[in-house]
Design a protein around this motif. Structure first.
Motif, mmCIF file in Angstrom:
data_model
loop_
_atom_site.group_PDB
_atom_site.id
_atom_site.type_symbol
_atom_site.label_atom_id
_atom_site.label_comp_id
_atom_site.label_asym_id
_atom_site.label_seq_id
_atom_site.Cartn_x
_atom_site.Cartn_y
_atom_site.Cartn_z
ATOM 1 N N PRO A 1 22.758 -8.982 -61.315
ATOM 2 C CA PRO A 1 24.063 -9.830 -60.882
ATOM 3 C C PRO A 1 24.246 -9.056 -59.378
ATOM 4 C CG PRO A 1 24.336 -7.707 -62.556
ATOM 5 C CD PRO A 1 22.784 -8.250 -62.580
ATOM 6 N N PRO A 2 24.690 -10.073 -58.568
ATOM 7 C CA PRO A 2 24.817 -9.522 -57.103
ATOM 8 C C PRO A 2 26.276 -8.803 -57.020
ATOM 9 C CG PRO A 2 25.597 -11.605 -57.435
ATOM 10 C CD PRO A 2 24.891 -11.486 -58.847
ATOM 11 N N GLY A 3 26.179 -7.837 -56.197
ATOM 12 C CA GLY A 3 27.421 -7.169 -55.753
ATOM 13 C C GLY A 3 28.104 -7.998 -54.627
ATOM 14 N N VAL A 4 28.759 -7.379 -53.704
ATOM 15 C CA VAL A 4 29.568 -8.031 -52.658
ATOM 16 C C VAL A 4 28.571 -7.985 -51.440
ATOM 17 C CG1 VAL A 4 31.372 -7.648 -51.057
ATOM 18 C CG2 VAL A 4 31.719 -7.058 -53.424
ATOM 19 N N THR A 5 28.839 -9.430 -50.865
ATOM 20 C CA THR A 5 28.057 -9.648 -49.529
ATOM 21 C C THR A 5 28.997 -9.953 -48.453
ATOM 22 O OG1 THR A 5 27.323 -12.044 -50.371
ATOM 23 C CG2 THR A 5 25.901 -10.153 -50.818
ATOM 24 N N ILE A 6 28.627 -9.582 -47.450
ATOM 25 C CA ILE A 6 29.479 -10.282 -46.120
ATOM 26 C C ILE A 6 28.333 -10.676 -45.016
ATOM 27 C CG2 ILE A 6 31.509 -9.172 -46.792
ATOM 28 C CD1 ILE A 6 30.949 -7.078 -44.384
ATOM 29 N N SER A 7 28.568 -11.350 -44.209
ATOM 30 C CA SER A 7 27.763 -11.917 -42.979
ATOM 31 C C SER A 7 27.768 -10.773 -42.158
ATOM 32 C CB SER A 7 28.107 -13.095 -42.550
ATOM 33 O OG SER A 7 29.411 -12.910 -41.931
ATOM 34 N N ARG B 1 46.471 4.497 -46.014
ATOM 35 C CA ARG B 1 45.921 3.495 -46.755
ATOM 36 C C ARG B 1 46.563 2.086 -46.635
ATOM 37 N NH1 ARG B 1 46.073 5.287 -52.882
ATOM 38 N NH2 ARG B 1 44.771 6.831 -51.952
ATOM 39 N N GLU B 2 47.744 1.791 -46.599
ATOM 40 C CA GLU B 2 48.306 0.623 -46.473
ATOM 41 C C GLU B 2 47.847 0.085 -44.961
ATOM 42 O OE1 GLU B 2 50.171 3.293 -47.233
ATOM 43 O OE2 GLU B 2 50.482 2.861 -49.322
ATOM 44 N N GLN B 3 47.565 0.577 -43.870
ATOM 45 C CA GLN B 3 47.345 0.292 -42.821
ATOM 46 C C GLN B 3 45.755 -0.270 -42.972
ATOM 47 O OE1 GLN B 3 48.284 3.786 -40.341
ATOM 48 N NE2 GLN B 3 49.866 2.546 -39.438
ATOM 49 N N SER B 4 44.905 0.659 -43.504
ATOM 50 C CA SER B 4 43.621 0.213 -43.647
ATOM 51 C C SER B 4 43.411 -1.037 -44.816
ATOM 52 C CB SER B 4 42.511 1.302 -44.481
ATOM 53 O OG SER B 4 42.729 2.537 -43.691
ATOM 54 N N GLN B 5 44.230 -1.090 -45.659
ATOM 55 C CA GLN B 5 44.104 -2.396 -46.689
ATOM 56 C C GLN B 5 44.489 -3.586 -45.812
ATOM 57 O OE1 GLN B 5 43.565 -2.160 -50.039
ATOM 58 N NE2 GLN B 5 42.840 -4.511 -49.397
ATOM 59 N N ALA B 6 45.406 -3.534 -44.787
ATOM 60 C CA ALA B 6 45.897 -4.538 -43.991
ATOM 61 C C ALA B 6 44.621 -4.951 -43.132
ATOM 62 C CB ALA B 6 47.254 -4.357 -43.105
ATOM 63 N N ILE B 7 43.891 -4.069 -42.500
ATOM 64 C CA ILE B 7 42.721 -4.539 -41.818
ATOM 65 C C ILE B 7 41.687 -5.308 -42.919
ATOM 66 C CG2 ILE B 7 40.663 -3.617 -40.773
ATOM 67 C CD1 ILE B 7 42.101 -1.156 -39.756
ATOM 68 N N LEU B 8 41.631 -4.904 -44.071
ATOM 69 C CA LEU B 8 40.644 -5.754 -44.988
ATOM 70 C C LEU B 8 41.294 -7.053 -45.205
ATOM 71 C CD1 LEU B 8 39.754 -2.801 -47.429
ATOM 72 C CD2 LEU B 8 38.424 -3.651 -45.348
ATOM 73 N N ASP B 9 42.637 -7.070 -45.713
ATOM 74 C CA ASP B 9 43.023 -8.330 -45.763
ATOM 75 C C ASP B 9 43.151 -9.122 -44.709
ATOM 76 O OD1 ASP B 9 43.875 -6.942 -48.386
ATOM 77 O OD2 ASP B 9 45.893 -6.664 -47.823
ATOM 78 N N LEU C 1 40.986 -9.489 -42.459
ATOM 79 C CA LEU C 1 39.697 -10.020 -42.364
ATOM 80 C C LEU C 1 39.202 -11.161 -43.300
ATOM 81 C CD1 LEU C 1 38.038 -7.019 -40.861
ATOM 82 C CD2 LEU C 1 38.462 -8.997 -39.419
ATOM 83 N N GLY C 2 40.086 -10.941 -44.156
ATOM 84 C CA GLY C 2 39.691 -11.900 -45.428
ATOM 85 C C GLY C 2 38.930 -11.382 -46.717
ATOM 86 N N LEU C 3 38.908 -9.894 -46.308
ATOM 87 C CA LEU C 3 38.237 -9.132 -47.316
ATOM 88 C C LEU C 3 39.052 -8.760 -48.463
ATOM 89 C CD1 LEU C 3 36.134 -7.105 -44.683
ATOM 90 C CD2 LEU C 3 35.328 -9.010 -46.061
ATOM 91 N N VAL C 4 38.966 -9.739 -49.462
ATOM 92 C CA VAL C 4 40.164 -9.504 -50.596
ATOM 93 C C VAL C 4 39.330 -9.359 -51.919
ATOM 94 C CG1 VAL C 4 41.842 -10.320 -49.299
ATOM 95 C CG2 VAL C 4 40.467 -11.693 -50.861
ATOM 96 N N GLY C 5 39.646 -8.792 -52.944
ATOM 97 C CA GLY C 5 39.201 -8.831 -54.310
ATOM 98 C C GLY C 5 39.119 -7.370 -54.765
ATOM 99 N N GLU C 6 38.719 -6.936 -56.022
ATOM 100 C CA GLU C 6 38.544 -5.673 -56.442
ATOM 101 C C GLU C 6 37.925 -4.822 -55.769
ATOM 102 O OE1 GLU C 6 37.128 -3.621 -60.570
ATOM 103 O OE2 GLU C 6 37.397 -5.661 -60.678
ATOM 104 N N PHE C 7 36.762 -5.385 -55.038
ATOM 105 C CA PHE C 7 35.650 -4.401 -54.429
ATOM 106 C C PHE C 7 36.319 -3.869 -53.187
ATOM 107 C CE2 PHE C 7 32.887 -3.559 -50.895
ATOM 108 C CZ PHE C 7 31.977 -2.758 -51.709
ATOM 109 N N TRP C 8 37.340 -4.966 -52.551
ATOM 110 C CA TRP C 8 37.926 -4.301 -51.374
ATOM 111 C C TRP C 8 39.221 -3.540 -51.467
ATOM 112 C CZ3 TRP C 8 34.636 -4.421 -47.589
ATOM 113 C CH2 TRP C 8 33.635 -5.287 -47.568
ATOM 114 N N HIS C 9 39.898 -3.626 -52.532
ATOM 115 C CA HIS C 9 41.098 -2.827 -52.898
ATOM 116 C C HIS C 9 40.830 -1.453 -52.704
ATOM 117 C CE1 HIS C 9 45.027 -2.456 -54.330
ATOM 118 N NE2 HIS C 9 44.590 -1.505 -55.313
ATOM 119 N N LEU C 10 41.747 -0.811 -51.844
ATOM 120 C CA LEU C 10 41.743 0.617 -51.733
ATOM 121 C C LEU C 10 42.695 1.063 -52.768
ATOM 122 C CD1 LEU C 10 41.658 0.720 -47.856
ATOM 123 C CD2 LEU C 10 39.732 0.788 -49.400
ATOM 124 N N GLY C 11 42.238 1.496 -53.868
ATOM 125 C CA GLY C 11 42.918 1.862 -54.800
ATOM 126 C C GLY C 11 43.791 3.232 -54.817
#
Length: 69
Positions: free
Chosen positions: A18-24, A49-57, A59-69
């Motif tokens: 099974p694949p993991g997360v891939t990005i270009s 953490r909120e500022q870091s999460q905002a960067i990911l969001d 950039l469209g990097l969303v989903g469980e892998f990209w969630h900073l828990g």
């Protein structure tokens, strides 16, 4: 982190696993710029953490892998 030249190369490498997360590479470059652009500033402060999460969001990097828990 592994770098592949194409989606077909990823598929061959996985060999049915099974694949993991891939990005270009271009998205990786966007992430690196957004994440590290201010690190050499004399007044640099760690971001929240909120500022870091905002960067990911942003950039469209969303989903469980990209969630900073």
């Amino acid at each position: 982190m592994l770098v592949f030249r194409s989606e077909a190369h990823v598929t061959r490498w996985l060999a049915g696993r099974p694949p993991g997360v891939t990005i270009s590479v271009s998205k990786l470059a966007e992430l690196a710029e957004a994440w590290w652009w201010d690190r050499l500033a004399a007044d640099w402060q760690p971001r929240t953490r909120e500022q870091s999460q905002a960067i990911l969001d942003k950039l469209g990097l969303v989903g469980e892998f990209w969630h900073l828990g």
